[in-house]
Design a protein around this motif. Sequence first.
Motif, PDB file in Angstrom:
ATOM      1  N   PHE A 215       0.819  -1.203   0.000  1.00  0.00           N
ATOM      2  CA  PHE A 215       0.000   0.000   0.000  1.00  0.00           C
ATOM      3  C   PHE A 215       0.860   1.263   0.000  1.00  0.00           C
ATOM      4  N   ALA A 216       1.923   1.239   0.792  1.00  0.00           N
ATOM      5  CA  ALA A 216       2.816   2.397   0.886  1.00  0.00           C
ATOM      6  C   ALA A 216       3.455   2.726  -0.455  1.00  0.00           C
ATOM      7  N   PHE A 217       3.632   1.691  -1.290  1.00  0.00           N
ATOM      8  CA  PHE A 217       4.283   1.897  -2.590  1.00  0.00           C
ATOM      9  C   PHE A 217       3.283   1.862  -3.747  1.00  0.00           C
ATOM     10  N   ASP A 218       2.002   2.086  -3.409  1.00  0.00           N
ATOM     11  CA  ASP A 218       0.942   2.179  -4.439  1.00  0.00           C
ATOM     12  C   ASP A 218       0.833   0.927  -5.289  1.00  0.00           C
ATOM     13  N   GLU A 219       0.952  -0.217  -4.661  1.00  0.00           N
ATOM     14  CA  GLU A 219       0.920  -1.473  -5.417  1.00  0.00           C
ATOM     15  C   GLU A 219      -0.287  -2.339  -5.084  1.00  0.00           C
ATOM     16  N   VAL A 220      -1.275  -1.794  -4.372  1.00  0.00           N
ATOM     17  CA  VAL A 220      -2.445  -2.582  -3.978  1.00  0.00           C
ATOM     18  C   VAL A 220      -3.550  -2.403  -5.008  1.00  0.00           C
ATOM     19  N   PRO A 221      -3.989  -3.483  -5.664  1.00  0.00           N
ATOM     20  CA  PRO A 221      -5.087  -3.371  -6.619  1.00  0.00           C
ATOM     21  C   PRO A 221      -6.419  -3.203  -5.894  1.00  0.00           C
ATOM     22  N   MET A 222      -7.412  -2.720  -6.611  1.00  0.00           N
ATOM     23  CA  MET A 222      -8.746  -2.578  -6.045  1.00  0.00           C
ATOM     24  C   MET A 222      -9.435  -3.940  -6.033  1.00  0.00           C
ATOM     25  N   SER A 223     -10.220  -4.214  -4.991  1.00  0.00           N
ATOM     26  CA  SER A 223     -10.900  -5.512  -4.912  1.00  0.00           C
ATOM     27  C   SER A 223     -11.964  -5.626  -5.984  1.00  0.00           C
ATOM     28  N   LYS A 224     -12.235  -6.848  -6.412  1.00  0.00           N
ATOM     29  CA  LYS A 224     -13.259  -7.079  -7.429  1.00  0.00           C
ATOM     30  C   LYS A 224     -14.646  -6.677  -6.927  1.00  0.00           C
ATOM     31  N   GLU A 225     -14.901  -6.827  -5.598  1.00  0.00           N
ATOM     32  CA  GLU A 225     -16.199  -6.439  -5.039  1.00  0.00           C
ATOM     33  C   GLU A 225     -16.438  -4.949  -5.199  1.00  0.00           C
ATOM     34  N   ILE A 226     -15.387  -4.151  -4.927  1.00  0.00           N
ATOM     35  CA  ILE A 226     -15.525  -2.705  -5.055  1.00  0.00           C
ATOM     36  C   ILE A 226     -15.711  -2.318  -6.523  1.00  0.00           C
ATOM     37  N   ALA A 227     -14.967  -2.967  -7.404  1.00  0.00           N
ATOM     38  CA  ALA A 227     -15.108  -2.690  -8.839  1.00  0.00           C
ATOM     39  C   ALA A 227     -16.541  -2.977  -9.301  1.00  0.00           C
ATOM     40  N   PHE A 228     -17.136  -4.060  -8.778  1.00  0.00           N
ATOM     41  CA  PHE A 228     -18.509  -4.419  -9.149  1.00  0.00           C
ATOM     42  C   PHE A 228     -19.496  -3.359  -8.662  1.00  0.00           C
ATOM     43  N   ARG A 229     -19.264  -2.838  -7.435  1.00  0.00           N
ATOM     44  CA  ARG A 229     -20.127  -1.784  -6.910  1.00  0.00           C
ATOM     45  C   ARG A 229     -20.064  -0.545  -7.796  1.00  0.00           C
ATOM     46  N   ILE A 230     -18.868  -0.216  -8.251  1.00  0.00           N
ATOM     47  CA  ILE A 230     -18.712   0.954  -9.119  1.00  0.00           C
ATOM     48  C   ILE A 230     -19.430   0.731 -10.441  1.00  0.00           C
ATOM     49  N   LEU A 231     -19.320  -0.463 -10.986  1.00  0.00           N
ATOM     50  CA  LEU A 231     -19.976  -0.804 -12.245  1.00  0.00           C
ATOM     51  C   LEU A 231     -21.489  -0.618 -12.128  1.00  0.00           C
ATOM     52  N   LYS A 232     -22.056  -1.016 -10.969  1.00  0.00           N
ATOM     53  CA  LYS A 232     -23.498  -0.879 -10.747  1.00  0.00           C
ATOM     54  C   LYS A 232     -23.901   0.577 -10.535  1.00  0.00           C
ATOM     55  N   GLU A 233     -23.053   1.324  -9.811  1.00  0.00           N
ATOM     56  CA  GLU A 233     -23.402   2.707  -9.474  1.00  0.00           C
ATOM     57  C   GLU A 233     -23.183   3.656 -10.641  1.00  0.00           C
ATOM     58  N   PHE A 234     -22.177   3.362 -11.459  1.00  0.00           N
ATOM     59  CA  PHE A 234     -21.870   4.250 -12.580  1.00  0.00           C
ATOM     60  C   PHE A 234     -21.950   3.463 -13.892  1.00  0.00           C
ATOM     61  N   PRO A 235     -23.177   3.241 -14.396  1.00  0.00           N
ATOM     62  CA  PRO A 235     -23.286   2.528 -15.670  1.00  0.00           C
ATOM     63  C   PRO A 235     -22.560   3.277 -16.767  1.00  0.00           C
ATOM     64  N   GLN A 236     -21.990   2.531 -17.690  1.00  0.00           N
ATOM     65  CA  GLN A 236     -21.149   3.164 -18.712  1.00  0.00           C
ATOM     66  C   GLN A 236     -21.941   4.142 -19.557  1.00  0.00           C
ATOM     67  N   ASN A 237     -21.319   5.273 -19.831  1.00  0.00           N
ATOM     68  CA  ASN A 237     -21.935   6.309 -20.650  1.00  0.00           C
ATOM     69  C   ASN A 237     -21.786   5.938 -22.122  1.00  0.00           C
ATOM     70  N   LYS A 238     -22.866   5.353 -22.664  1.00  0.00           N
ATOM     71  CA  LYS A 238     -22.796   4.870 -24.051  1.00  0.00           C
ATOM     72  C   LYS A 238     -23.241   5.941 -25.050  1.00  0.00           C
ATOM     73  N   THR A 239     -23.678   7.097 -24.535  1.00  0.00           N
ATOM     74  CA  THR A 239     -24.159   8.141 -25.440  1.00  0.00           C
ATOM     75  C   THR A 239     -23.044   9.019 -25.966  1.00  0.00           C
ATOM     76  N   THR A 240     -21.861   8.885 -25.361  1.00  0.00           N
ATOM     77  CA  THR A 240     -20.734   9.717 -25.782  1.00  0.00           C
ATOM     78  C   THR A 240     -19.975   9.018 -26.907  1.00  0.00           C
ATOM     79  N   ASN A 241     -20.140   9.512 -28.112  1.00  0.00           N
ATOM     80  CA  ASN A 241     -19.451   8.892 -29.251  1.00  0.00           C
ATOM     81  C   ASN A 241     -17.989   9.283 -29.264  1.00  0.00           C
ATOM     82  N   GLU A 242     -17.732  10.561 -28.977  1.00  0.00           N
ATOM     83  CA  GLU A 242     -16.357  11.038 -28.985  1.00  0.00           C
ATOM     84  C   GLU A 242     -15.875  11.184 -27.544  1.00  0.00           C
TER      85      GLU A 242
END
Length: 213
Positions: free
Chosen positions: A120-147
């Motif tokens: 952690f001190a050397f910025d080498e800790v990945p994010m847990s898959k559970e947290i990534a899943f929560r983010i995916l649910k909370e912030f659905p991908q913005n598919k309306t942005t073409n550019e």
Amino acid sequence: MQPIRILIVDDHPHAREGIREILEEYKEFLIVGEGKNGLEAIKLTEELMPDIILMDIQMPIMDGLEATKLIKLEFPYVKIVMITVSDDVTNLFDALKKGAQGYLLKNIKSHEWYEYLRAFAFDEVPMSKEIAFRILKEFPQNKTTNEKKTPLSTREVEVLQLVAKGLSNREISENLFISEHTVKSHLKNILSKLHLVNRVQLTSYAFQQGLME
């Protein structure tokens, strides 16, 4: 190498004592202070400028969530690890959104504390898959942005996408055929350009901007 300066904040004396005993086994860590609530955490951070704060979530007077938010506003480069007895991601997710960079379960073994905090001190800790899943649910991908509009370079976007998939620095380096040092440099540049502080916020950005495939 200078020791990693750690502030322990927990309202239970036995918990603080237990954490201190674990960390004092390792010369890489230096306990610079202890607090028992969020207000003390803020005061001690200003006085001691620790590298890492180990912050309990549930505390009287001011809890760890509010303290984390206020500390990160004033001292964005101080790293905060939430310490908890439960792996329920609800409070942890809130803490991470407020700027905390990671979390530790109080009941894990001594060597796991060492390995996690050192990484952690050397910025080498990945994010847990559970947290990534929560983010995916909370912030659905913005598919309306073409550019896709972003201040990041093509390589930085590639690094960001792998961070958002929960990969560690080492895994990112292997995927992109670059050194871990280069990965760390890219991450610092990305965080600076986007004015963000941790991998959770980076992942949120990636999904909100429609940068995930």
